[in-house]
Design a protein around this motif. Structure first.
Motif, mmCIF file in Angstrom:
data_model
loop_
_atom_site.group_PDB
_atom_site.id
_atom_site.type_symbol
_atom_site.label_atom_id
_atom_site.label_comp_id
_atom_site.label_asym_id
_atom_site.label_seq_id
_atom_site.Cartn_x
_atom_site.Cartn_y
_atom_site.Cartn_z
ATOM 1 N N ASP A 173 45.961 43.319 51.532
ATOM 2 C CA ASP A 173 44.584 43.476 51.107
ATOM 3 C C ASP A 173 43.991 44.720 51.762
ATOM 4 N N ASP A 174 43.492 45.632 50.950
ATOM 5 C CA ASP A 174 42.785 46.812 51.483
ATOM 6 C C ASP A 174 43.680 47.705 52.344
ATOM 7 N N SER B 161 39.505 43.308 44.865
ATOM 8 C CA SER B 161 40.553 42.302 45.007
ATOM 9 C C SER B 161 40.840 41.427 43.780
ATOM 10 N N ASP C 119 46.130 45.513 47.168
ATOM 11 C CA ASP C 119 45.306 45.237 45.973
ATOM 12 C C ASP C 119 44.487 46.462 45.570
ATOM 13 N N GLN C 120 44.282 47.379 46.481
ATOM 14 C CA GLN C 120 43.690 48.687 46.203
ATOM 15 C C GLN C 120 43.807 49.538 47.450
HETATM 16 CA CA CA Z 1 41.093 44.117 48.723
#
Ligand code: CA
Ligand code: SGN
Length: 517
Positions: free
Chosen positions: A37-38, A77, A347-348
């Protein structure tokens, strides 16, 4: 239950088609899709060596391939996860935004369901964030919402329970435990979705001391004034203004009163055991004392915040990398690397101080891009190990790729394309897509990023910010201005480029059937 010997990463890792497999491939291919995540590409050393070392992620790139131009379609997300699982843009899968939208419609077609029908056993472990109960998985165990770093809750079909430990270690343990107890008569697809390295960037207790002696150079665009970019000027994701001293940076003191202090005290801190809390305080209390005594303000304070942010973030990346090492050791020991695809993505992307920011959402490069590494057994690819794939790929492409490798037909309505020809080294740059499409929807919302859509080619990017209070266009020449500091939309020298980019944007909106706005 976690098998004996599987615990924290600390102190361990550090000390074709199934019907027509490529020559030498005699077993069906297993799939492990690791998503964090991130996680910014800037903080993975095989992408960018400035900040840290990630030997285990680098191993995936060295023994597999690194996608140098990997992008998302909507940099946040839930939407990114829905795109990944359906192979369709947000406006088609219906999950447009984290906040203020509707839960993911789990009755729709997803690649795990198609793999199940194709004889695979499927599993999902970790962050899910789609607000509805997972479908298409034989086994699932998810974090509620964003989940917690310490002693997190997990939801299973039987209900919710709490576990003791640090979330990245626990998710890895669960992944290995699943593999240990899987049905060995079938190929598997495991989605291992980490909470780390999401805000508020909390490290494992054993990594608290890491990076504390490091001072990081400020990104060139750190003091951006956002001239010519009204949407960028009006966000709420600035390190100077919006990064919370108590919550984000853990400066907990009676003299520091911030908007999000309570969220830290009653959230993550309240979950810790006295022992974890004592270890935590042994790092942060002296830092808090020094900070309070320093009386920092203005630019000095902002630069201090940036350094703390980087250290906290990189510590949680370290635990992630160590745990990937632990998983890879297990796969190697079990002989699974010979018939398993291991994918790493986030997710990004994320801002590491570029434009003075943290967070994501914008179609600018740091958040539009996402890391993507794929390690395939030799017999499945023609691409060289350690190679780089330069073509522009997007998270809509993952589902068709996994299906193709599993020998399961890719449904017509999936909007992505299989990356297998790229993995086999069969496509030239000219024989691939020349543009990608992006659309972000969450406004009003946290961090105040306006709705926008746009197109990016190898060289140029056109973005339209829209909504009740904004209607602005931005055009960038990524070759002369990779940091996207100069909006050239009204520059007569780029009039032809602008016209062509408008055309290309309309073509993509037609191709992907996006009529939202
Ligand atoms: Ca994220
Ligand atoms: C939380 C964070 C935001 C973040 C969103 C979306 N705030 O709301 O900073 O942008 O998640 O992130 S927090 O106070 O809860 O940390 S995402 O990765 O899940 O899309």
């Amino acid at each position: 239950m976690v098998p004996m010997g599987l615990a924290s990463a600390c102190g361990t890792a550090l000390a074709k088609n199934r019907q027509q497999p490529a020559a030498g491939c005699d077993k069906p291919l297993n799939i492990i899709y690791i998503m964090t995540d991130d996680h910014s590409f800037q903080t993975i050393s095989c992408y960018d060596g400035r900040y840290n070392r990630t030997p285990n992620l680098d191993r995936l790139a060295r023994e597999g391939v690194r996608f140098g131009n990997s992008f998302v379609t909507n940099s946040i997300s839930g939407p990114s996860r829905a795109v990944m699982i359906t192979g369709k843009h947000s406006h088609k899968n219906g999950f447009l935004k984290n906040e203020g939208g509707v839960p993911f419609d789990g009755s729709q077609q997803t690649f795990p369901k198609l793999l199940q029908q194709g004889g695979y056993q499927t599993a999902l472990i970790g962050k899910w964030h789609l607000m509805s109960t997972p479908t298409g998985f034989d086994h699932w165990e998810i974090l509620p919402g964003q989940g917690s770093y310490y002693n997190p809750d997990f939801i299973t079909p039987e209900g919710t329970h709490r576990e003791h430990g640090y979330v990245t270690n626990l998710i890895t343990d669960k992944g290995i435990d699943y593999l240990e107890h899987r049905d060995r008569s079938k190929p598997f697809c495991l989605l291992l979705h980490h909470k780390a390295v999401h805000r508020i960037w909390m490290s494992d207790t054993c990594d608290l001391g890491a990076f504390e002696d490091r001072t990081f150079p400020l990104p060139e665009t750190f003091w951006d004034d956002y001239a010519g970019r009204p949407a960028a000027a009006d966000q709420e994701m600035s390190i100077a203004r919006d990064m919370d001293l108590a919550y984000d940076l853990k400066m907990l003191d009676s003299t520091i009163d911030t908007r999000l202090k309570g969220a830290y005290v009653h959230g993550e801190l309240a979950r810790m055991t006295p022992q974890q809390r004592a270890q935590w305080d042994s790092l942060y209390q002296p830092l808090i004392d020094r900070f309070v005594a320093s009386g920092l303000s203005g630019r000095e304070l902002t630069e201090w915040k940036y350094q703390r942010y980087m250290r906290d973030y990189l510590k949680s990346v370290k635990s992630l990398d160590d745990n990937i090492g632990r998983l890879m050791e297990y796969l190697e020991r079990e002989g699974l690397l010979e018939n398993t695809l291991v994918v790493y993505a986030s997710d990004q992307g994320f801002y590491m101080g570029e434009h003075g920011w943290f967070d994501k959402r914008f179609m600018y490069e740091e958040s539009l891009r996402t890391p993507l590494l794929m390690r395939l057994p030799d017999c499945w690819t023609g691409a060289k190990r350690g190679g780089e794939i330069e073509q522009m790929v997007q998270n809509i492409d993952y589902a068709p790729t996994f299906l193709t490798l599993a020998g399961v037909p890719v449904p017509e309505d999936m909007q992505g394309v299989s990356l297998v020809p790229l993995l086999r080294g069969e496509r030239t740059k000219e024989g691939w897509r020349d543009a990608i499409y992006y659309h972000y929807f969450e406004f009003p919302g946290e961090h105040r990023v306006r709705k926008h859509y746009g197109v990016r080619t190898d060289r140029y990017k056109l973005i339209h910010f829209y909504g009740h209070d904004i209607d602005t266009w931005e055009l960038y020449d990524l070759k002369t201005d990779p940091a996207e500091m100069h909006n050239r939309y009204d520059d007569p020298k780029l009039a032809k480029v602008r016209a062509r980019m408008h055309e290309r944007l309309e073509e993509l909106r037609e191709q992907y059937d996006d009529r939202t706005e």
